[in-house]
Write an enzyme that holds these catalytic residues in place. Structure first.
Site, PDB file in Angstrom:
ATOM      1  N   HIS A 189       0.836  -1.195   0.000  1.00 21.86           N
ATOM      2  CA  HIS A 189       0.000   0.000   0.000  1.00 21.86           C
ATOM      3  C   HIS A 189       0.874   1.249   0.000  1.00 21.86           C
ATOM      4  O   HIS A 189       1.043   1.926   1.017  1.00 21.86           O
ATOM      5  CB  HIS A 189      -0.944  -0.005   1.207  1.00 21.86           C
ATOM      6  N   HIS A 193       1.386   1.491  -5.835  1.00 23.26           N
ATOM      7  CA  HIS A 193       0.067   0.852  -5.939  1.00 23.26           C
ATOM      8  C   HIS A 193      -0.980   1.879  -6.364  1.00 23.26           C
ATOM      9  O   HIS A 193      -1.832   1.590  -7.225  1.00 23.26           O
ATOM     10  CB  HIS A 193      -0.324   0.237  -4.593  1.00 23.26           C
ATOM     11  N   HIS A 229      -7.106   6.753  -3.186  1.00 19.89           N
ATOM     12  CA  HIS A 229      -7.988   5.769  -2.551  1.00 19.89           C
ATOM     13  C   HIS A 229      -7.358   5.071  -1.344  1.00 19.89           C
ATOM     14  O   HIS A 229      -8.076   4.526  -0.507  1.00 19.89           O
ATOM     15  CB  HIS A 229      -8.429   4.719  -3.570  1.00 19.89           C
ATOM     16  N   ASP A 339      -8.746  -1.478  -8.103  1.00 23.56           N
ATOM     17  CA  ASP A 339      -8.068  -1.658  -6.822  1.00 23.56           C
ATOM     18  C   ASP A 339      -7.524  -3.067  -6.648  1.00 23.56           C
ATOM     19  O   ASP A 339      -6.490  -3.264  -6.001  1.00 23.56           O
ATOM     20  CB  ASP A 339      -9.054  -1.327  -5.694  1.00 23.56           C
TER      21      ASP A 339
END
Length: 463
Positions: A189, A193, A229, A339
């Site tokens: 993360h 990414h 996000h 995602d």
């Protein structure tokens, strides 16, 4: 490990306490500190992140404090350019220090090498819509600034900078702060990414079913949501925050804790940079709400809810993209696909992502063991393998979602994604049975069942 305390929630019009101005952290995890002990004030003053301010108990506005007052402001103003220069010159420092190139430093002009790298990055951007886009290579070519470069390019390519009269300096500052708020030490993360999700989102926005119906506002919203996000993701999942009594878990009542934090952190950066300050207040607030709606849709614990709604729409054939609410729902599904699209990438890219996300799971499990906590599912490196984790994730999470997406958008890209996922799943299966350095040459395509359901609580936040 630090678990930050909860700051008092204050009305927006109340003066900011001096002790808060020196704090620059929200979520910060360090293996060198105690899990349950009080944070070291010296560390709090050095951390980055977000603090919450609001006059209601329902939401929290995240504002990054950058030491705006007094001498701290002068230090920040003076040091920021220096930090940028050091970041931009890291390639030169590497070339000077490399033993392989030490004898070539005087022979090869370093600016030419930098131009060569940026030139390759520009060439890659010309093919940014290709599904085999190598985001790892792109990030290296941009010297770790892949998220900034990619997002700015896409916004400009769509003409959104001019259309929405976005100040270029403010936009660039916003993107720099977004990239900096991703934790580079997270194996998965991180900003790479986020850039990968943004590139995938761009691919989906170009699909015929969407491209002919989306408005410029929809495209702006989708790209901003993709880039932010996972903003300020701590590298651990929601159950970890809950069982360690993290203040964010209390703030959001143990519901979509990380996603709420990502959203509010993004809102904080939008307001701090004033990127949308020229728009009417109603319009900017509407964009902030819609941004939250997209980011909250990435909560994997709500996967079945969204999937059931999507499947019902497709069964009844009643998705009308001239309807704003239907377009927004499809954007939510597109972001969900972007995602978790790693299993749908070509093997060499998908394998790298699998290694990174598994290592992040295992690092959380190591922390839980060290502090005598119950180890979260799939986070125990002694009892799980990368292949089994990936096969399970594809079976219970990715395949059902992308099967429905291919019903909505039956294109070459959708079939390519399903094909890659079948090949990758077979490759992991063969490695579990008989490990080998290369995947099977022609593995069969694994069928995806639309009736397969996610085992609740089985998978950590792999988004």
């Amino acid at each position: 490990m630090e678990v930050c305390y909860q700051l008092p929630v204050l009305p927006l019009d109340r003066p900011v306490p001096k002790h808060v101005l020196s704090r620059r952290g929200a979520i910060s995890f360090s293996s060198s500190s105690s899990l349950f002990g009080a944070p070291d004030p010296r560390q709090l003053s050095q951390r980055r992140g977000a603090i919450s301010y609001d006059s209601s108990d329902q939401t929290a506005l995240y504002i990054r404090m950058l030491a705006r007052l007094g001498s701290e402001s002068e230090v920040a103003v003076c040091s920021a350019p220096e930090r940028r220069v050091r970041r931009l010159l890291s390639l030169q420092r590497y070339l000077h220090s490399s033993r392989l190139l030490r004898g070539l430093a005087q022979q090869i002009p370093l600016p030419i090498l930098d131009e060569d790298y940026s030139g390759q990055a520009r060439c890659m951007l010309e093919k940014v819509g290709n599904w085999n886009f190598d985001i790892f290579l792109f990030d290296r070519l941009t010297n770790g600034n892949g998220l900034i470069t990619l997002t700015f390019h896409l916004l400009d390519q769509y003409g959104l900078v001019e259309l929405f009269r976005l100040d270029v300096v403010r936009l660039w500052r916003f993107l720099v702060l977004v990239q900096e708020d991703y934790h580079a030490h997270n194996p998965y993360h991180n900003a790479v990414h986020a850039a990968d999700v943004t590139q995938a989102m761009y691919c989906y926005l170009r699909e015929p079913a969407l491209s002919k119906s989306l408005t410029s506002y929809d495209i702006l919203l989708g790209l901003l949501a993709a880039a932010t996000h996972d903003l300020d993701h701590p590298g651990v999942n929601q159950p970890f925050l809950i069982k360690t009594d993290h203040y964010l878990a209390s703030l959001y009542k143990n519901t979509s804790v990380l996603e709420n934090h990502h959203w509010k952190s993004a809102v904080g950066l939008l307001r701090e940079t004033g990127l949308l300050s020229h728009l009417p207040a109603e319009d900017s607030l509407s964009l902030e709400r819609d941004l939250g709606s997209l980011i909250l849709a990435t909560d994997i614990s709500r996967q079945n809810d969204y999937l059931s709604r999507f499947r019902l729409h497709l069964d009844q054939n009643n998705l009308c993209l001239s309807n704003a609410s239907h377009r927004h729902f499809v954007l939510q599904m597109a972001l969900k696909c972007a995602d978790i699209c790693n299993p749908c990438r070509p093997w060499e890219l998908s394998k790298q992502w699998s290694e990174k996300v598994t290592e992040e799971f295992f690092q959380q499990g190591d922390v839980e063991k060290r502090h005598k906590l119950e180890v979260s599912p799939l986070c125990d490196r002694a009892n799980n393998t990368m292949g089994n984790i990936q096969i399970g994730f594809m079976t219970y999470v990715a395949e059902p979602l992308f099967t429905e997406w291919s019903r909505f958008s039956d294109t070459r890209l959708s079939q390519t994604m399903l094909g890659h996922m079948g090949l990758n799943k077979a490759s992991w299966g063969s490695r579990e049975q008989s490990p080998s350095p290369d995947p099977p040459p022609t593995p069969p395509l694994a069928p995806a069942s639309p009736k397969t359901n996610l085992r609740e609580g089985e998978y950590p936040d792999a988004s």
